[in-house]
Design an enzyme around this catalytic site. Structure first.
Site, short mmCIF file in Angstrom:
data_model
loop_
_atom_site.label_atom_id
_atom_site.label_comp_id
_atom_site.label_asym_id
_atom_site.label_seq_id
_atom_site.Cartn_x
_atom_site.Cartn_y
_atom_site.Cartn_z
N ARG A 298 45.76 41.23 39.33
CA ARG A 298 46.13 40.17 38.39
C ARG A 298 45.38 40.38 37.08
O ARG A 298 44.21 40.78 37.07
CB ARG A 298 45.78 38.79 38.95
N HIS B 138 54.61 43.96 35.05
CA HIS B 138 54.43 43.26 36.34
C HIS B 138 55.64 43.49 37.27
O HIS B 138 56.28 42.55 37.73
CB HIS B 138 54.20 41.76 36.11
P1 NDP Z 1 45.67 39.89 51.07
O1 NDP Z 1 45.24 38.48 50.98
O2 NDP Z 1 46.38 40.39 52.29
O3 NDP Z 1 44.38 40.83 50.89
C1 NDP Z 1 43.42 40.59 49.92
C2 NDP Z 1 42.29 41.61 50.11
O4 NDP Z 1 41.36 41.44 49.05
C3 NDP Z 1 41.54 41.41 51.42
O5 NDP Z 1 41.20 42.65 51.99
C4 NDP Z 1 40.27 40.68 50.97
O6 NDP Z 1 39.12 40.92 51.77
C5 NDP Z 1 40.05 41.31 49.60
N1 NDP Z 1 39.22 40.43 48.77
C6 NDP Z 1 39.49 39.18 48.33
N2 NDP Z 1 38.46 38.68 47.62
C7 NDP Z 1 37.53 39.67 47.61
C8 NDP Z 1 36.23 39.77 47.05
N3 NDP Z 1 35.67 38.78 46.36
N4 NDP Z 1 35.53 40.92 47.25
C9 NDP Z 1 36.07 41.94 47.96
N5 NDP Z 1 37.30 41.90 48.52
C10 NDP Z 1 38.02 40.78 48.34
O7 NDP Z 1 46.54 40.20 49.78
P2 NDP Z 1 47.73 41.26 49.56
O8 NDP Z 1 47.25 42.61 49.99
O9 NDP Z 1 49.01 40.76 50.14
O10 NDP Z 1 47.90 41.19 47.96
C11 NDP Z 1 46.80 41.48 47.11
C12 NDP Z 1 47.12 41.08 45.69
O11 NDP Z 1 48.03 42.00 45.10
C13 NDP Z 1 47.82 39.74 45.50
O12 NDP Z 1 46.92 38.66 45.61
C14 NDP Z 1 48.34 39.88 44.09
O13 NDP Z 1 47.34 39.50 43.18
C15 NDP Z 1 48.59 41.38 43.95
N6 NDP Z 1 50.03 41.66 43.89
C16 NDP Z 1 50.55 42.25 42.76
C17 NDP Z 1 51.89 42.52 42.65
C18 NDP Z 1 52.43 43.22 41.44
O14 NDP Z 1 53.65 43.38 41.33
N7 NDP Z 1 51.60 43.68 40.54
C19 NDP Z 1 52.83 42.19 43.73
C20 NDP Z 1 52.19 41.64 44.89
C21 NDP Z 1 50.85 41.38 44.95
P3 NDP Z 1 39.07 40.46 53.33
O15 NDP Z 1 40.08 41.34 54.03
O16 NDP Z 1 37.69 40.77 53.72
O17 NDP Z 1 39.44 39.02 53.36
#
Ligand code: NDP
Length: 312
Positions: free
Chosen positions: A227, A275
């Site tokens: 993001r 995006h």
């Molecule tokens: P998930 O919720 O499945 O995974 C998020 C991951 O980020 C998890 O592994 C989590 O860790 C990690 N994480 C979150 N906060 C932290 C932190 N503070 N420090 C370290 N690791 C962290 O999300 P998705 O994989 O489904 O999607 C990820 C993001 O991709 C979405 O939130 C969105 O922002 C972006 N996205 C972008 C798109 C685009 O077109 N550009 C389309 C779709 C998504 P843990 O596993 O330990 O909880």
């Protein structure tokens, strides 16, 4: 008069009509409606939205579930949502496939020095560079959720030397995984192509900054598909100017759309897309939502349930 529960869809109406087809076929017991045709507000039990309407609790007193029509939930203002309302983000195979394609393309583009060849072509310069193998290229993914994990599996199958980083410890076969702030320096020190697939939270806002870039090997590259507010723009421009970063591929910015005249538009080492890295695919999304409705009805755990405390 019908007493069917209403599933209200408030997002792109063209895609909504595809959702409607799946609902009509597979869940005729549900009255699927597309905003603003809300029907009897008291019967609205489920809402799928990118931006929910204000005053949700008052407008739909019997709402049981709120679905985000996209993978992220950072566009929701949790402070105005009913506190006990379960919020579910979109986890569906179409989004995963789109992201795997986009990131694989970006990594191969960087790995094979395509940004440089594009610049050389403009200068009519015929200058081959030494080709490195994928095994010699160290790629790292920030975020090991549904998207980061799938991306790593694909990159690994192409032979890249991969690593990952997340908040809590993970295990992915053949991929060293680092966790938490204490695991970040070692992960960054080995990462030549950095991919950000983190959700936007208080903890990840501004994470892609000068201090993080300085911990990467000089000449590393960034693929930002998380993001926009995670990136400190001035720090990226400075890192590109100093050569600490060689290239950046950005799919997200802050704000979106990127304003006219912004330096990213014309920067020779920045590649921009609007995006589009991945999008919810209506047919598979509706199937996943129907599966979650069944889970909800039977008390099974919901897929993609958001932990409001964590913010994702
Ligand atoms: P998930 O919720 O499945 O995974 C998020 C991951 O980020 C998890 O592994 C989590 O860790 C990690 N994480 C979150 N906060 C932290 C932190 N503070 N420090 C370290 N690791 C962290 O999300 P998705 O994989 O489904 O999607 C990820 C993001 O991709 C979405 O939130 C969105 O922002 C972006 N996205 C972008 C798109 C685009 O077109 N550009 C389309 C779709 C998504 P843990 O596993 O330990 O909880």
């Amino acid at each position: 008069m019908t007493s069917k529960p209403i599933f209200l869809y408030k997002s792109d109406p063209v895609r909504g009509r595809l959702w409607a087809e799946v609902f009509h076929r597979q869940a005729p017991h549900i009255d699927f409606r597309i905003w603003p045709d809300i029907g009897d507000a008291e019967r609205v039990r489920y809402l799928a939205a990118w931006v929910p309407p204000p005053d949700l609790a008052h407008q739909f007193p019997n709402l049981e579930l709120l679905f985000s029509s996209g993978a992220g939930v950072d566009q929701f203002d949790f402070s105005v949502l009913p506190p006990a309302l379960p919020v579910v983000r979109m986890v569906e195979p179409g989004i995963v496939q789109g992201m795997v394609e986009y990131v694989t393309h970006a990594v191969l583009d960087l790995h094979r020095d395509m940004p440089r060849y594009r610049r050389q072509q403009r200068e009519q310069c015929w200058q081959p560079l030494q080709v490195r193998t994928a095994a010699e290229r160290r790629v790292g993914v920030l975020g090991l959720g549904s998207l980061g994990t799938a991306v790593l599996q694909q990159l690994r199958s192409l032979g890249f030397d991969c690593a990952g980083w997340s908040r809590t410890p993970h295990e992915i076969e053949g991929v060293p995984c680092h966790a938490g702030p204490e695991g970040l320096p070692a992960f960054l020190a080995r990462t030549e192509i950095l991919i950000c697939l983190l959700p936007l939270t208080e903890a990840t806002q501004g994470l892609l900054n000068a201090s993080l870039f300085a911990q990467l090997p000089p000449g590393a590259s960034l693929v930002q598909v998380g993001r926009g507010p995670q990136l400190v723009e001035a720090d990226l421009l400075a890192a590109l100017a100093s050569g600490q970063l060689a290239e950046a591929c950005l799919d997200v910015t802050d704000p979106e759309p990127l304003p006219a005249g912004h330096p990213f538009w014309t920067h020779p080492h920045i590649r921009l897309t609007p995006h589009i890295a991945s999008m919810t695919q209506p047919l598979s999304a509706a199937e996943v939502v129907l599966d979650n409705l069944l889970r909800h009805a039977t008390g099974a755990p919901l897929l993609g349930l958001v932990d409001r405390q964590r913010g994702y």
